[in-house]
Design a protein around this motif. Structure first.
Motif, PDB file in Angstrom:
ATOM      1  N   THR A  18       0.845  -1.206   0.000  1.00 37.43           N
ATOM      2  CA  THR A  18       0.000   0.000   0.000  1.00 37.43           C
ATOM      3  C   THR A  18       0.869   1.240   0.000  1.00 37.43           C
ATOM      4  OG1 THR A  18      -1.804  -1.118   1.161  1.00 37.43           O
ATOM      5  CG2 THR A  18      -1.726   1.283   1.332  1.00 37.43           C
ATOM      6  N   VAL A  19       0.432   2.236  -0.728  1.00 37.16           N
ATOM      7  CA  VAL A  19       1.169   3.502  -0.791  1.00 37.16           C
ATOM      8  C   VAL A  19       0.185   4.655  -0.681  1.00 37.16           C
ATOM      9  CG1 VAL A  19       1.077   3.639  -3.326  1.00 37.16           C
ATOM     10  CG2 VAL A  19       2.913   4.800  -2.090  1.00 37.16           C
ATOM     11  N   THR A  20       0.631   5.747  -0.081  1.00 35.72           N
ATOM     12  CA  THR A  20      -0.199   6.940   0.060  1.00 35.72           C
ATOM     13  C   THR A  20       0.489   8.134  -0.570  1.00 35.72           C
ATOM     14  OG1 THR A  20      -1.220   6.118   2.103  1.00 35.72           O
ATOM     15  CG2 THR A  20      -1.348   8.484   1.682  1.00 35.72           C
ATOM     16  N   LEU A  21      -0.230   8.797  -1.441  1.00 33.49           N
ATOM     17  CA  LEU A  21       0.279  10.006  -2.105  1.00 33.49           C
ATOM     18  C   LEU A  21      -0.397  11.225  -1.467  1.00 33.49           C
ATOM     19  CD1 LEU A  21       0.110   8.847  -5.838  1.00 33.49           C
ATOM     20  CD2 LEU A  21       1.841   8.351  -4.103  1.00 33.49           C
ATOM     21  N   LEU A  77      -4.225  10.208  -1.466  1.00 29.48           N
ATOM     22  CA  LEU A  77      -4.696   9.045  -2.223  1.00 29.48           C
ATOM     23  C   LEU A  77      -3.994   7.801  -1.702  1.00 29.48           C
ATOM     24  CD1 LEU A  77      -6.227   7.797  -4.713  1.00 29.48           C
ATOM     25  CD2 LEU A  77      -4.104   8.207  -6.000  1.00 29.48           C
ATOM     26  N   LYS A  78      -4.759   6.818  -1.340  1.00 32.32           N
ATOM     27  CA  LYS A  78      -4.203   5.544  -0.909  1.00 32.32           C
ATOM     28  C   LYS A  78      -4.469   4.490  -1.966  1.00 32.32           C
ATOM     29  CE  LYS A  78      -5.899   2.741   2.418  1.00 32.32           C
ATOM     30  NZ  LYS A  78      -6.216   2.217   3.776  1.00 32.32           N
ATOM     31  N   ILE A  79      -3.409   3.822  -2.374  1.00 31.81           N
ATOM     32  CA  ILE A  79      -3.517   2.730  -3.345  1.00 31.81           C
ATOM     33  C   ILE A  79      -3.174   1.443  -2.604  1.00 31.81           C
ATOM     34  CG2 ILE A  79      -2.763   1.818  -5.570  1.00 31.81           C
ATOM     35  CD1 ILE A  79      -1.792   4.645  -6.290  1.00 31.81           C
ATOM     36  N   SER A  80      -4.135   0.567  -2.532  1.00 29.45           N
ATOM     37  CA  SER A  80      -3.941  -0.722  -1.858  1.00 29.45           C
ATOM     38  C   SER A  80      -3.611  -1.807  -2.871  1.00 29.45           C
ATOM     39  CB  SER A  80      -5.205  -1.101  -1.092  1.00 29.45           C
ATOM     40  OG  SER A  80      -5.574  -0.097  -0.181  1.00 29.45           O
ATOM     41  N   ASP A  81      -2.890  -2.845  -2.403  1.00 23.83           N
ATOM     42  CA  ASP A  81      -2.572  -3.972  -3.284  1.00 23.83           C
ATOM     43  C   ASP A  81      -2.007  -3.463  -4.619  1.00 23.83           C
ATOM     44  OD1 ASP A  81      -4.495  -6.578  -4.969  1.00 23.83           O
ATOM     45  OD2 ASP A  81      -2.405  -6.562  -4.272  1.00 23.83           O
ATOM     46  N   SER A  82      -0.966  -2.671  -4.540  1.00 24.62           N
ATOM     47  CA  SER A  82      -0.412  -2.021  -5.724  1.00 24.62           C
ATOM     48  C   SER A  82      -0.073  -3.018  -6.827  1.00 24.62           C
ATOM     49  CB  SER A  82       0.854  -1.238  -5.353  1.00 24.62           C
ATOM     50  OG  SER A  82       0.547  -0.209  -4.448  1.00 24.62           O
ATOM     51  N   GLY A 102       2.494  16.933  -9.436  1.00 19.29           N
ATOM     52  CA  GLY A 102       2.492  15.504  -9.720  1.00 19.29           C
ATOM     53  C   GLY A 102       3.439  14.704  -8.843  1.00 19.29           C
ATOM     54  N   THR A 103       3.119  13.418  -8.711  1.00 24.91           N
ATOM     55  CA  THR A 103       3.971  12.451  -8.030  1.00 24.91           C
ATOM     56  C   THR A 103       4.184  11.277  -8.964  1.00 24.91           C
ATOM     57  OG1 THR A 103       3.182  13.027  -5.806  1.00 24.91           O
ATOM     58  CG2 THR A 103       4.183  10.846  -6.091  1.00 24.91           C
ATOM     59  N   ARG A 104       5.435  10.956  -9.212  1.00 26.69           N
ATOM     60  CA  ARG A 104       5.738   9.796 -10.065  1.00 26.69           C
ATOM     61  C   ARG A 104       5.787   8.556  -9.190  1.00 26.69           C
ATOM     62  NH1 ARG A 104       7.544   9.359 -14.985  1.00 26.69           N
ATOM     63  NH2 ARG A 104       8.160  11.561 -15.050  1.00 26.69           N
ATOM     64  N   LEU A 105       4.890   7.623  -9.445  1.00 25.22           N
ATOM     65  CA  LEU A 105       4.837   6.375  -8.675  1.00 25.22           C
ATOM     66  C   LEU A 105       5.497   5.255  -9.443  1.00 25.22           C
ATOM     67  CD1 LEU A 105       3.808   4.820  -6.190  1.00 25.22           C
ATOM     68  CD2 LEU A 105       1.737   4.307  -7.506  1.00 25.22           C
ATOM     69  N   THR A 106       6.452   4.618  -8.793  1.00 20.87           N
ATOM     70  CA  THR A 106       7.112   3.431  -9.336  1.00 20.87           C
ATOM     71  C   THR A 106       6.645   2.218  -8.537  1.00 20.87           C
ATOM     72  OG1 THR A 106       9.055   4.740  -9.922  1.00 20.87           O
ATOM     73  CG2 THR A 106       9.342   2.356  -9.809  1.00 20.87           C
ATOM     74  N   VAL A 107       6.309   1.138  -9.237  1.00 25.22           N
ATOM     75  CA  VAL A 107       5.891  -0.093  -8.579  1.00 25.22           C
ATOM     76  C   VAL A 107       6.947  -1.150  -8.857  1.00 25.22           C
ATOM     77  CG1 VAL A 107       4.100  -1.844  -8.366  1.00 25.22           C
ATOM     78  CG2 VAL A 107       3.475   0.526  -8.886  1.00 25.22           C
ATOM     79  N   LYS A 108       7.515  -1.681  -7.794  1.00 24.45           N
ATOM     80  CA  LYS A 108       8.591  -2.666  -7.941  1.00 24.45           C
ATOM     81  C   LYS A 108       8.028  -4.077  -7.856  1.00 24.45           C
ATOM     82  CE  LYS A 108      12.061   0.368  -5.880  1.00 24.45           C
ATOM     83  NZ  LYS A 108      13.031   0.545  -4.773  1.00 24.45           N
ATOM     84  N   PRO A 109       8.417  -4.941  -8.782  1.00 28.50           N
ATOM     85  CA  PRO A 109       7.896  -6.327  -8.762  1.00 28.50           C
ATOM     86  C   PRO A 109       8.541  -7.152  -7.649  1.00 28.50           C
ATOM     87  CG  PRO A 109       9.450  -6.020 -10.570  1.00 28.50           C
ATOM     88  CD  PRO A 109       9.264  -4.672  -9.953  1.00 28.50           C
TER      89      PRO A 109
END
Lengths: 109, 115
Positions: A18-21, A77-82, A102-109
């Motif tokens: 989970t991440v919060t922007l 903004l909260k993104i769950s289960d990214s 803006g916020t650049r969101l990176t999702v790591k595998p």
């Protein structure tokens, strides 16, 4: 003039986490709307979620939810289960056609 | 159904040239918006139409920028005597009615480079 501020230029999250922007805003209006838009690389901006200021309940759209603190003028903004597909630029905006940087969101595998 | 389209997708202009950027909103959408997005920044509002009426042009940076939507559908953003600082992506968006609280549907943008 109304302003929208995003203080996190970049954020990173592990897949399934989970991440919060963060987003803060300034307004003298009593009623207004706030938005989160997503801009994937080389693709169009699309709406993620919308919040009406007079509604106390936080908006939710599947894995996306907001934490709207009207008194603090905060709209995170909260993104769950990214997921990998969540990687994008995220922009906070209002109905006065103002957007944050803006916020650049990176999702790591 | 078709989304918002913009043309050209890329434009290179020499400083001092005039350019015209086109936006085709979603059919039937009442409101149309133009934004300027510099590299690494959020969209900056330029102007807003409701049908053919230009209700707000407070964001146009100078009198070199002009926008029109004569029949309430297609819109053109014109930049005269382009300068290097005009280099940016120009985004167009439309909404189904006149309210500013609705979801905006964005086009892919026109990337303008002024040499």
């Amino acid at each position: 003039a109304q302003t929208v501020t995003q203080s996190q230029p970049e954020m990173s999250v592990q897949e399934a986490e989970t991440v919060t922007l963060s987003c803060t805003y300034d307004t003298s209006e009593s009623d207004y709307y706030l938005f989160w838009y997503k801009q994937p690389p080389s693709r169009q901006m699309i709406l993620v979620i919308r919040q009406e200021a007079y509604k106390q309940q936080n908006a939710t759209e599947n894995r996306f939810s907001v934490n709207f603190q009207k008194a603090a003028k905060s709209f995170s903004l909260k993104i769950s289960d990214s997921q990998l597909g969540d990687a994008a630029m995220y922009f906070c905006g209002n109905n006065d056609m103002r957007f944050g940087a803006g916020t650049r969101l990176t999702v790591k595998p | 159904g078709a989304g918002v389209s913009q043309s050209p997708r890329y434009k290179v202009a020499k400083r001092g040239q005039d350019v015209a950027l086109r936006c085709d909103p979603i059919s039937g959408h009442v409101s149309l918006f133009w934004y300027q997005q510099a590299l690494g920044q959020g969209p900056e509002f330029l102007t807003y139409f409701q049908n053919e009426a230009q209700l707000d042009k407070s964001g146009l940076p100078s009198d070199r920028f002009f926008a029109e939507r004569p029949e309430g559908s297609v819109s053109t953003l014109k930049i005269q005597r382009t300068q290097q600082e005009d280099s940016a992506v120009y985004l167009c968006a439309s909404t189904s009615n006149g309210g500013l609280y609705n979801e905006q549907f964005f086009g892919p943008g026109t990337r303008l480079t002024v040499l």
